[in-house]
Design a protein around this motif. Sequence first.
Motif, PDB file in Angstrom:
ATOM      1  N   ARG A 142      45.822  45.034  39.774  1.00 44.90           N
ATOM      2  CA  ARG A 142      46.456  43.732  39.934  1.00 44.90           C
ATOM      3  C   ARG A 142      45.192  42.820  40.634  1.00 44.90           C
ATOM      4  O   ARG A 142      45.287  41.582  40.432  1.00 44.90           O
ATOM      5  CB  ARG A 142      47.352  43.897  41.247  1.00 44.90           C
ATOM      6  CG  ARG A 142      48.786  44.497  40.689  1.00 44.90           C
ATOM      7  CD  ARG A 142      49.738  44.340  41.855  1.00 44.90           C
ATOM      8  NE  ARG A 142      49.618  45.600  42.895  1.00 44.90           N
ATOM      9  CZ  ARG A 142      50.029  46.399  42.922  1.00 44.90           C
ATOM     10  NH1 ARG A 142      50.689  47.066  42.067  1.00 44.90           N
ATOM     11  NH2 ARG A 142      49.638  47.511  43.845  1.00 44.90           N
ATOM     12  N   ARG A 143      44.224  43.325  41.246  1.00 44.51           N
ATOM     13  CA  ARG A 143      43.249  42.657  41.634  1.00 44.51           C
ATOM     14  C   ARG A 143      42.421  42.026  40.748  1.00 44.51           C
ATOM     15  O   ARG A 143      41.819  40.943  40.708  1.00 44.51           O
ATOM     16  CB  ARG A 143      42.168  43.404  42.694  1.00 44.51           C
ATOM     17  CG  ARG A 143      40.968  42.642  43.460  1.00 44.51           C
ATOM     18  CD  ARG A 143      40.228  43.642  44.156  1.00 44.51           C
ATOM     19  NE  ARG A 143      39.358  44.403  43.431  1.00 44.51           N
ATOM     20  CZ  ARG A 143      38.249  43.980  42.673  1.00 44.51           C
ATOM     21  NH1 ARG A 143      37.832  42.796  43.028  1.00 44.51           N
ATOM     22  NH2 ARG A 143      37.414  44.656  41.999  1.00 44.51           N
ATOM     23  N   LEU A 144      42.157  42.946  39.729  1.00 49.62           N
ATOM     24  CA  LEU A 144      41.255  42.318  38.588  1.00 49.62           C
ATOM     25  C   LEU A 144      42.038  41.515  37.697  1.00 49.62           C
ATOM     26  O   LEU A 144      41.384  40.494  37.183  1.00 49.62           O
ATOM     27  CB  LEU A 144      40.922  43.662  37.614  1.00 49.62           C
ATOM     28  CG  LEU A 144      39.718  44.644  38.223  1.00 49.62           C
ATOM     29  CD1 LEU A 144      39.714  45.925  37.474  1.00 49.62           C
ATOM     30  CD2 LEU A 144      38.577  44.040  38.656  1.00 49.62           C
ATOM     31  N   ALA A 145      43.472  41.580  37.436  1.00 46.47           N
ATOM     32  CA  ALA A 145      44.175  40.635  36.939  1.00 46.47           C
ATOM     33  C   ALA A 145      44.115  39.237  37.454  1.00 46.47           C
ATOM     34  O   ALA A 145      44.316  38.274  36.845  1.00 46.47           O
ATOM     35  CB  ALA A 145      45.625  41.235  36.807  1.00 46.47           C
ATOM     36  N   HIS A 146      43.955  39.062  38.843  1.00 45.14           N
ATOM     37  CA  HIS A 146      43.890  37.801  39.660  1.00 45.14           C
ATOM     38  C   HIS A 146      42.448  37.417  39.651  1.00 45.14           C
ATOM     39  O   HIS A 146      42.389  36.144  40.155  1.00 45.14           O
ATOM     40  CB  HIS A 146      44.628  38.035  41.064  1.00 45.14           C
ATOM     41  CG  HIS A 146      45.931  38.410  40.876  1.00 45.14           C
ATOM     42  ND1 HIS A 146      46.769  39.057  41.996  1.00 45.14           N
ATOM     43  CD2 HIS A 146      46.857  38.115  39.852  1.00 45.14           C
ATOM     44  CE1 HIS A 146      47.954  39.355  41.568  1.00 45.14           C
ATOM     45  NE2 HIS A 146      48.116  38.787  40.288  1.00 45.14           N
ATOM     46  N   GLY A 206      36.425  36.930  35.468  1.00 45.98           N
ATOM     47  CA  GLY A 206      35.605  38.101  35.147  1.00 45.98           C
ATOM     48  C   GLY A 206      34.318  37.685  35.828  1.00 45.98           C
ATOM     49  O   GLY A 206      33.278  38.429  35.976  1.00 45.98           O
ATOM     50  N   LEU A 207      33.788  36.585  35.321  1.00 44.92           N
ATOM     51  CA  LEU A 207      32.501  36.113  35.615  1.00 44.92           C
ATOM     52  C   LEU A 207      32.177  35.841  36.915  1.00 44.92           C
ATOM     53  O   LEU A 207      30.970  36.294  37.672  1.00 44.92           O
ATOM     54  CB  LEU A 207      32.183  34.886  34.841  1.00 44.92           C
ATOM     55  CG  LEU A 207      30.794  34.219  35.010  1.00 44.92           C
ATOM     56  CD1 LEU A 207      29.566  35.178  34.497  1.00 44.92           C
ATOM     57  CD2 LEU A 207      30.512  32.822  34.216  1.00 44.92           C
ATOM     58  N   THR A 208      32.790  35.007  37.801  1.00 48.31           N
ATOM     59  CA  THR A 208      32.581  34.792  39.041  1.00 48.31           C
ATOM     60  C   THR A 208      33.202  35.589  40.240  1.00 48.31           C
ATOM     61  O   THR A 208      32.838  35.429  41.565  1.00 48.31           O
ATOM     62  CB  THR A 208      33.074  33.279  39.291  1.00 48.31           C
ATOM     63  OG1 THR A 208      34.469  33.200  39.165  1.00 48.31           O
ATOM     64  CG2 THR A 208      32.468  32.198  38.196  1.00 48.31           C
ATOM     65  N   GLN A 209      34.337  36.434  39.868  1.00 48.24           N
ATOM     66  CA  GLN A 209      34.609  37.307  40.843  1.00 48.24           C
ATOM     67  C   GLN A 209      35.506  36.392  42.055  1.00 48.24           C
ATOM     68  O   GLN A 209      35.674  37.216  43.099  1.00 48.24           O
ATOM     69  CB  GLN A 209      33.762  38.336  41.326  1.00 48.24           C
ATOM     70  CG  GLN A 209      33.365  39.253  40.379  1.00 48.24           C
ATOM     71  CD  GLN A 209      34.224  40.194  39.985  1.00 48.24           C
ATOM     72  OE1 GLN A 209      34.918  40.893  40.415  1.00 48.24           O
ATOM     73  NE2 GLN A 209      34.477  39.975  38.464  1.00 48.24           N
ATOM     74  N   ILE A 210      35.952  35.365  41.760  1.00 50.69           N
ATOM     75  CA  ILE A 210      36.728  34.732  42.619  1.00 50.69           C
ATOM     76  C   ILE A 210      38.045  34.592  41.803  1.00 50.69           C
ATOM     77  O   ILE A 210      38.123  34.945  40.567  1.00 50.69           O
ATOM     78  CB  ILE A 210      36.380  33.376  43.055  1.00 50.69           C
ATOM     79  CG1 ILE A 210      36.234  32.292  41.976  1.00 50.69           C
ATOM     80  CG2 ILE A 210      35.163  33.402  43.927  1.00 50.69           C
ATOM     81  CD1 ILE A 210      35.842  31.025  42.329  1.00 50.69           C
ATOM     82  N   ALA A 211      39.108  33.791  42.323  1.00 46.04           N
ATOM     83  CA  ALA A 211      40.587  33.803  41.742  1.00 46.04           C
ATOM     84  C   ALA A 211      40.562  33.227  40.366  1.00 46.04           C
ATOM     85  O   ALA A 211      39.794  32.213  40.155  1.00 46.04           O
ATOM     86  CB  ALA A 211      41.385  33.144  42.719  1.00 46.04           C
TER      87      ALA A 211
END
Length: 402
Positions: free
Chosen positions: A227-231, A234-239
Amino acid sequence: MIVHQCYQPRRWQTDEVELLQEISAHLAIAIQQSRLFEQVRHQARQEMLLNHILDEIRASLDVQHILTCTVEHLGTALNLRQCGITLLRHNLTGLPTPFVVTVQAPALSEPVTPLEITEALRQQLMLDNDLIVLPYRVNPLQMRSNAAQLVVQGENTYLATAIRIDNQVQGVLWACPAPNHLSSIDKTSKWEHSDLSLVEEVAMQLSQALQQAALYQQLQAANDELRRLAHLDGLTQIANRREFDRYLAQEWQRLQREQGSLALVLADVDHFKGYNDTYGHLAGDDCLRSIARLLDQVTKRPADLAARYGGEEFALVLPNTNSAGAIALATEAKTYLTRLAIPNAASPLYGQVTVSFGIAVLTPVPTLSTELLIQRADQALYAAKESGRNSYCLWSERIQSA
């Protein structure tokens, strides 16, 4: 034995002797039936208790609740001074290692010392699959080599059996009997076979329950991570954009009920295409990550959200924020970015990476929508770009007419 006492000499008649023998035989049968009945009733109580414990174990995945309920029911059923579980090692989150849970009989005024798992004892438990606890005194009853064993520690006698997961000893279920359960001769417990079987069955069920709880926690952790990864972007690791859309709609509905203001800040990296052309796409990715970290840091409140809106564009969702608050945050971000001083030879005026900000603020009402808020922030961003970049612009009627 039937004893008949006479106060004067007499000769026993054959029918009298036969009568006494008949009475003796019937009494023997009655006593045997009573014992069998008591054994059946005791076994039925044990089975009811076991089913109750199993229901408690199966109804919950809360490990601490499972362990506490188990020792409470077992202590009551077997009339124990103290009952406990020591988990020597486990992969359960939220529990220390070792983890001990004990329950003591309420009638006792002084606490009973829990079974101590010494370091030598720990090593023996880890290495030996046959013996449960050493040193031990074997119960007079014939038991299997891996059955529950008696442990004498100080002045207390304990019954201990292993809790195994994947053939590895991960804990000990132990019980300290009540004083009336001890022999006055050698201080060893007189445990019924059914009691031993109950303790062993509970230990086996606990092993399965702990394994299921560990698997559930692993599955839950994996789902949380998914769920965390889905939100996350991928590049910046923010929402990411999906999380931005969801959160903006959620806060719009909430603030519509609370009649609070909602600010949206759109941020776009100036001359980013030129930056990529000059320094390469890997450097461009590093630049975006740096700006994402900066924006994530300036959104300090728990309710604020920094998201990647798309490409080199970012968005800040600021609930319960007025125009002055949104401008202050954009100014702070701009200041921090200036201090970072990321070189950008493609920027004709500043020589370093800059960002333009478009700000819009609305109080959500049923006649308006999040689309209008985004549209106004986008118009303000366009105005900031037109005014020379590296600046912020707050939406106004003048911008809309322009």
